[in-house]
Design an enzyme around this catalytic site. Structure first.
Site, short mmCIF file in Angstrom:
data_model
loop_
_atom_site.label_atom_id
_atom_site.label_comp_id
_atom_site.label_asym_id
_atom_site.label_seq_id
_atom_site.Cartn_x
_atom_site.Cartn_y
_atom_site.Cartn_z
N SER A 127 0.63 -1.18 0.04
CA SER A 127 0.03 -0.17 -0.10
C SER A 127 0.81 1.30 0.13
CB SER A 127 -0.93 0.16 1.26
OG SER A 127 -1.23 1.32 1.48
N TYR A 152 -1.97 -0.45 10.25
CA TYR A 152 -2.14 -1.14 8.90
C TYR A 152 -1.09 -0.85 8.01
CZ TYR A 152 -3.79 -1.03 3.98
OH TYR A 152 -4.15 -1.52 2.68
#
Ligand SMILES: NC(=O)c1ccc[n+]([C@@H]2O[C@H](COP(=O)([O-])OP(=O)(O)OC[C@H]3O[C@@H](n4cnc5c(N)ncnc54)[C@H](O)[C@@H]3O)[C@@H](O)[C@H]2O)c1
Length: 334
Positions: A127, A152
């Site tokens: 990401s 995350y």
């Protein structure tokens, strides 16, 4: 080819599966169909995939060590496209343990499966959030990414590190895909585009963080799919001349690569909202709020490495992409 797609009922997994099936590949999809967001949307995506005889779905959790191990032992996958994960930056602040299960234990189980069944190429979702506190723009895979600002993001960075060890120890070719804010038809209900569209249609106000002073490299789903389909054919090779001192962190003496997949054209949040207003022909009522913990001000992808290997880079404009999303939304939600 026989491909495994994890997270096949998810937004990106569904689109990648559709595309690989249309190219004649056999696709096995796994997903635990969790209720992080509306399960009916996941089931509707699956219903489309299941119309294809070359698609086979198995409901399975990534953390199910024995189940994953059995799946790999029984099927000889040539490609594994690992997209299942607990996504979302804000959710990771309240629910950290789900991220450890899905993104860390889950990723390890996939690596082990690939290792023991000699998978030719593992591609996995990372990401843009790994860039965390980085300020140099555009974000380059040559930059270090050691300062994530959400759990995350830390799990995504951990996935890259874990993959490197498997590439190094077991010669497993791995490609990490740093996606930059993906949007488009069948998109996620927890992301801004769907939330904003829904609220604007209902005449409700939308929450705009950091008073709209944010920029995002919004990347259209078809561009993500095109990049993945091209990259799956580019199996990373070890580079014996690579050293930590002289080489890029995105490559290695092991068969390991990491790429940015973004639009390279960051858009102001307000401009994105204007594109939604235009597509809906309706003005939004904006509820201006401060910056949220774990968020970053701006993302922007340097995609030169991606372009040099696949001769393609995302470039759909938000005006076109948002219009296509809104057309799908109106049709799907009547
Ligand atoms: N959409 C984006 O903007 C974006 C940006 C950067 C990275 N990513 C990454 O790309 C990948 C795909 O994202 P997406 O937008 O399609 O998300 P998504 O939530 O729509 O898809 C993920 C799928 O994985 C499944 N899943 C979650 N935990 C699981 C588990 N433990 N076992 C089995 N299945 C599980 C979910 O049910 C879901 O269907 C994720 O790894 C995400 O972190 C997405």
């Amino acid at each position: 080819m026989k491909c495994l797609i994890t997270g096949a009922a998810g937004f990106i997994g569904f689109h990648v599966a559709q595309r690989l099936l249309s190219l004649g590949h056999e696709v096995v999809g796994i997903d635990n169909l969790n209720d992080y967001y509306d399960v009916n949307l996941k089931l509707a995506r699956l219903a489309i995939l299941e119309k294809q005889p070359q698609f086979h779905f198995i409901k399975m959790d990534l953390a199910d060590r024995e189940g994953i191990s059995r799946l790999f032992a029984e099927s000889h996958f040539q490609r594994v496209i690992h997209l299942a994960a607990q996504a979302g930056v804000r959710y990771s602040i309240e629910n950290p343990h789900v991220y450890a299960e899905a993104n860390l234990i889950g990723h390890l189980n996939i690596l082990e499966g690939c290792r023991h069944s000699q998978v030719e190429h593992l591609l996995y979702a990372s990401s843009s959030s790994v860039y965390g506190l980085n300020r140099k723009l555009p974000f380059s895979t040559d930059d270090s990414v050691d300062h994530p600002v959400s759990l995350y993001a830390a799990t995504k960075k951990a996935n890259e590190l874990m993959s490197h060890t498997y590439s190094h120890l077991f010669n497993l070719p791995t490609t990490g895909l740093r996606f930059f804010t993906v949007y488009g038809p069948w998109g996620r209900p927890d992301m801004a585009l769907l939330k904003f569209t829904k609220a604007i249609i209902a005449g409700q106000s939308i929450d705009v963080y950091n008073h709209g002073d944010m920029r995002r490299d919004f990347t259209y789903i078809d561009d993500i799919v095109e990049s993945i389909v091209r990259l799956q054919a580019v199996i990373p090779e070890a580079d014996p001349s690579w050293t930590v001192e002289t080489g890029s962190p995105a490559t290695s003496s092991a068969p390991y690569k990491v790429y940015n997949i973004g639009n390279s054209q960051p858009v102001r949040l307000m401009e994105y909202i204007e594109a939604i207003e235009k597509a809906l022909d309706k003005t939004a009522t904006k509820n201006l709020l401060p910056m949220q913990p774990g968020d970053v001000m701006e993302t922007s992808a340097d995609t030169s490495a991606l372009y040099s290997v696949i001769n393609f880079r995302p470039e759909t404009s938000v005006v076109d992409g948002v219009q296509r999303f809104v057309d799908w939304y109106k049709h799907f939600y009547h």
